[in-house]
Scaffold this active site. Sequence first.
Site, PDB file in Angstrom:
ATOM      1  N   ASP A  57      -1.438  70.491  26.919  1.00 39.35           N
ATOM      2  CA  ASP A  57      -1.854  72.239  26.115  1.00 39.35           C
ATOM      3  C   ASP A  57      -1.544  72.151  24.472  1.00 39.35           C
ATOM      4  OD1 ASP A  57      -3.826  73.999  26.120  1.00 39.35           O
ATOM      5  OD2 ASP A  57      -2.393  75.505  25.696  1.00 39.35           O
ATOM      6  N   ARG A 106       1.012  64.693  20.442  1.00 37.47           N
ATOM      7  CA  ARG A 106       0.485  64.035  21.726  1.00 37.47           C
ATOM      8  C   ARG A 106       0.943  62.198  21.842  1.00 37.47           C
ATOM      9  NH1 ARG A 106      -3.574  66.782  21.640  1.00 37.47           N
ATOM     10  NH2 ARG A 106      -3.898  65.569  19.547  1.00 37.47           N
TER      11      ARG A 106
END
Length: 192
Positions: A69, A177
């Site tokens: 998320d 990420r």
Amino acid sequence: MKRICFATNNPHKLEEVRTILGDRFEVQSLSDIGFDGELPETHETLEENSQEKAQYLFNKFQMPIFSDDSGLEVSALNGRPGVHTAHYAGDRNADKNMDKVLSELSPSDSRDAQFRAVVTYIDSSVERQFEGIIKGSIAPEKTGEDGFGYDPIFIPEGYDQTFAELSADVKNTMSHRKRSVEKLAAFLNQLN
Ligand code: IMP
């Protein structure tokens, strides 16, 4: 090779994560494991939503799962859009979302911002979360064609171009990420 499902419907995220993990893991998408529903995201923090998505899928499929998320946190907006990043202007329209952020910043406001990703890994014996942050600033206007989401308005620290102008290879060396998934990979490697 360890097979593991990345709990996302976002093809951009999937491609980035496959590039980051390379051939160390076989990363399956939701469609690869036969899931075509919507994942629950009912909470007000990235941590809780990340955990909720991974838990939901682990309960259904009983296989190693990790979810991500992620969100854009702008200092002058008290951390918004944050957990509401994907739907900030009401739907998943990236242009409208970016316009909303740009319009909320007045000329005297700080442009400081960060992308933050929270990855949750769950298998039958462990559950862990890993955070990745990339600091930067909000560009004066949308610039660049590549990437996805808010890439055209995010300039990573140390650069003068947005993520959408920088190549995917450059983005993947430093993104939120990359940083969260590298921590996950180190954890998984030490499990085996
Ligand atoms: P999620 O799918 O609920 O995690 O929502 C994340 C949202 O944050 C995405 O839909 C994008 O709008 C935005 N986002 C996350 N990572 C990135 C990125 O690397 N570049 C640009 N936008 C991103």
